[in-house]
Design an enzyme around this catalytic site. Structure first.
Site, short mmCIF file in Angstrom:
data_model
loop_
_atom_site.label_atom_id
_atom_site.label_comp_id
_atom_site.label_asym_id
_atom_site.label_seq_id
_atom_site.Cartn_x
_atom_site.Cartn_y
_atom_site.Cartn_z
N ARG A 113 -21.06 -3.10 -78.20
CA ARG A 113 -19.84 -3.75 -77.71
C ARG A 113 -19.06 -2.72 -76.88
NH1 ARG A 113 -16.50 -7.38 -81.54
NH2 ARG A 113 -16.14 -8.38 -79.54
N ARG A 126 -16.44 -6.87 -87.11
CA ARG A 126 -15.70 -6.86 -85.84
C ARG A 126 -14.31 -6.31 -86.10
NH1 ARG A 126 -11.94 -9.04 -87.81
NH2 ARG A 126 -11.05 -9.10 -85.72
N GLY A 127 -13.55 -6.12 -85.00
CA GLY A 127 -12.27 -5.42 -85.11
C GLY A 127 -12.53 -3.95 -84.79
N ALA A 128 -11.73 -3.40 -83.88
CA ALA A 128 -12.04 -2.09 -83.30
C ALA A 128 -12.30 -0.99 -84.35
CB ALA A 128 -10.93 -1.70 -82.32
N ASN A 185 -6.97 -6.19 -75.62
CA ASN A 185 -7.06 -6.81 -76.95
C ASN A 185 -7.69 -8.19 -76.78
OD1 ASN A 185 -6.56 -6.65 -79.84
ND2 ASN A 185 -5.02 -8.24 -79.54
N LYS A 186 -7.89 -8.86 -77.87
CA LYS A 186 -8.57 -10.16 -77.87
C LYS A 186 -8.01 -11.08 -76.79
CE LYS A 186 -11.42 -11.17 -79.70
NZ LYS A 186 -12.74 -11.02 -79.02
N ASP A 216 -7.81 -2.93 -78.77
CA ASP A 216 -9.18 -2.41 -78.74
C ASP A 216 -9.28 -1.15 -77.89
OD1 ASP A 216 -9.50 -5.43 -79.39
OD2 ASP A 216 -11.33 -4.42 -80.03
N GLN A 266 -11.04 -15.95 -84.91
CA GLN A 266 -10.72 -14.88 -85.85
C GLN A 266 -9.38 -15.15 -86.55
OE1 GLN A 266 -11.79 -14.39 -82.73
NE2 GLN A 266 -13.03 -12.55 -82.52
O1 MRU Z 1 -13.97 -9.48 -80.91
P1 MRU Z 1 -13.25 -8.85 -82.07
O2 MRU Z 1 -13.04 -9.78 -83.20
O3 MRU Z 1 -13.90 -7.54 -82.48
O4 MRU Z 1 -11.82 -8.48 -81.49
C1 MRU Z 1 -10.90 -7.87 -82.35
C2 MRU Z 1 -9.57 -7.67 -81.72
O5 MRU Z 1 -9.36 -7.94 -80.57
C3 MRU Z 1 -8.52 -7.03 -82.59
O6 MRU Z 1 -7.26 -7.50 -82.24
C4 MRU Z 1 -8.56 -5.52 -82.36
O7 MRU Z 1 -9.86 -5.02 -82.53
C5 MRU Z 1 -7.64 -4.81 -83.26
S1 MRU Z 1 -8.29 -4.80 -84.92
C6 MRU Z 1 -7.29 -3.86 -85.88
#
Ligand code: MRU
Length: 353
Positions: A100, A58-60, A257-258, A247, A206
């Site tokens: 996603r 996970r993470g963009a 973002n999250k 994201d 996270q």
């Molecule tokens: O649901 P996730 O864990 O994929 O969400 C991740 C985030 O929101 C991060 O802040 C974002 O992807 C930036 S990662 C460098």
């Protein structure tokens, strides 16, 4: 998909990498952190798609790199007949596009992979496999370099004292040292005395599980806080800046973002604390005019009802689970990308890709 311990402890840390023969994507299963460091071995497309959907990766930026590298591994099982190979690859791109919806990085990588196929209209399967691999490697390398540049540009902005971050934006979420967390790492490396507050980041934690794991490994002073504590700490003067990842950033500067990021930004505005967004250019979406158009992933309410195996809500209680929120540009002090720092009145320059 099988589980193994870390297969190559001698490599620089990355949550994903291809085997030497390119047929297997090794993926650190982030759902098991911090309790266990278990690596998945992914060779098939459906296992890759499920690993993304279920947050093993996970993470963009990491989602995009893992999708591209994983597809290049899975392509070894595609038929050798060129039209059939091409059909399997296009079906794979469609499947990955349905994993996603919010992080635009995934769609950037998928369109690069599609362009790599289109660039070889008459090619045999071997050439197409090589083209997918080269494309995946190039995307990953660009993200690695972007992280370094973001860290260099962003580190001078961070004041000494308390720095709040939300979700996880470090090596686990990217192909390099991270975005927001990369900036924090670099500032710490440069001797800035920073104490990080890591929002736990409900519901999947996270922050508590992953950011804390990364900060501990880097020996940066930190404390995990519940998401609802940030305001009180700001009011007490314990937080001097907030920095988060993204994201997807729309052309009006709105940042997906999250979930919980918007709340942090509003709190920062009220307390006159700078709120920085660190993201590579692959997170910019020039095709979306406003943040209102960003697709927001709604995840299974199971993540709200359960804490581990333990149910937290009464049976039958309804729950909602939007995984991301959108922070308007008015709340963003500056965007930090690999191309530099852009204030919110420089959105034209930010999108001058
Ligand atoms: O649901 P996730 O864990 O994929 O969400 C991740 C985030 O929101 C991060 O802040 C974002 O992807 C930036 S990662 C460098």
């Amino acid at each position: 998909m099988t589980h193994t311990p870390h297969p190559a402890a001698d490599r620089p840390f990355s949550p994903f990498f291809l085997s030497d023969d390119g047929r297997c994507l090794h993926l650190l299963d982030q759902r098991r952190l911090p309790a266990e460091e278990i690596w998945l071995e992914i060779t098939a497309l459906e296992a890759l798609a499920e690993a993304i959907e279920r947050l093993a990766v996970r993470g963009a930026p990491a989602i995009a790199c893992a999708a591209a590298l994983g597809l290049s591994a899975a392509a070894h099982a595609f038929p050798d007949d060129p039209p059939a190979f091409r059909a399997a690859a296009l079906a794979a791109l469609d499947r990955l596009a349905r994993t996603r919806p919010t992080a635009v990085n995934l769609f950037v990588a998928l369109s690069e992979l599609r362009a790599a196929l289109d660039a070889h209209p008459q090619a045999d399967a071997r050439t197409l496999r090589a083209a997918l691999r080269a494309c995946a490697d190039a995307h990953t390398q660009r993200e690695l370099h972007a992280c370094r540049a973001i860290a260099e540009h962003g580190a001078p902005l961070l004041p000494e004292g308390g720095v709040l971050t939300h979700c996880n934006t470090g090596a686990l979420a990217t192909a390099g040292i991270g975005t927001a967390l990369g900036v924090i790492f670099r500032a710490h490396q440069l001797g800035r005395r920073i104490h990080v507050f890591a929002d736990e980041t409900r519901p999947v934690l996270q922050g508590a599980r992953l950011t804390a794991w990364e900060l501990a490994r880097a020996q940066i002073p930190f404390a995990v806080i519940a998401d609802n504590m940030a305001g009180a700490l700001m009011a007490r003067g314990e937080i001097q800046a907030a920095i988060v990842g993204a994201d997807r950033i729309a052309r009006d500067g709105a940042v997906a973002n999250k979930i919980g990021t918007y709340t942090v930004a509003v709190l920062c505005a009220y307390h006159k604390i700078p709120f920085y967004v660190a993201a590579p250019s692959t997170t910019l979406d020039p095709d979306l005019r406003t943040g209102a158009a960003i697709p927001i992933e709604e995840r299974d309410p199971h993540e709200i009802h359960f804490h581990g195996d333990r149910r937290m809500t009464p049976l039958g209680a309804p729950a909602r689970n939007p995984a991301f929120d959108v922070t308007p540009a008015a709340l963003v002090t500056a965007y930090i990308t690999e191309r530099g720092v852009f204030r919110r009145d420089q959105l034209g320059a930010l999108f001058d890709l």
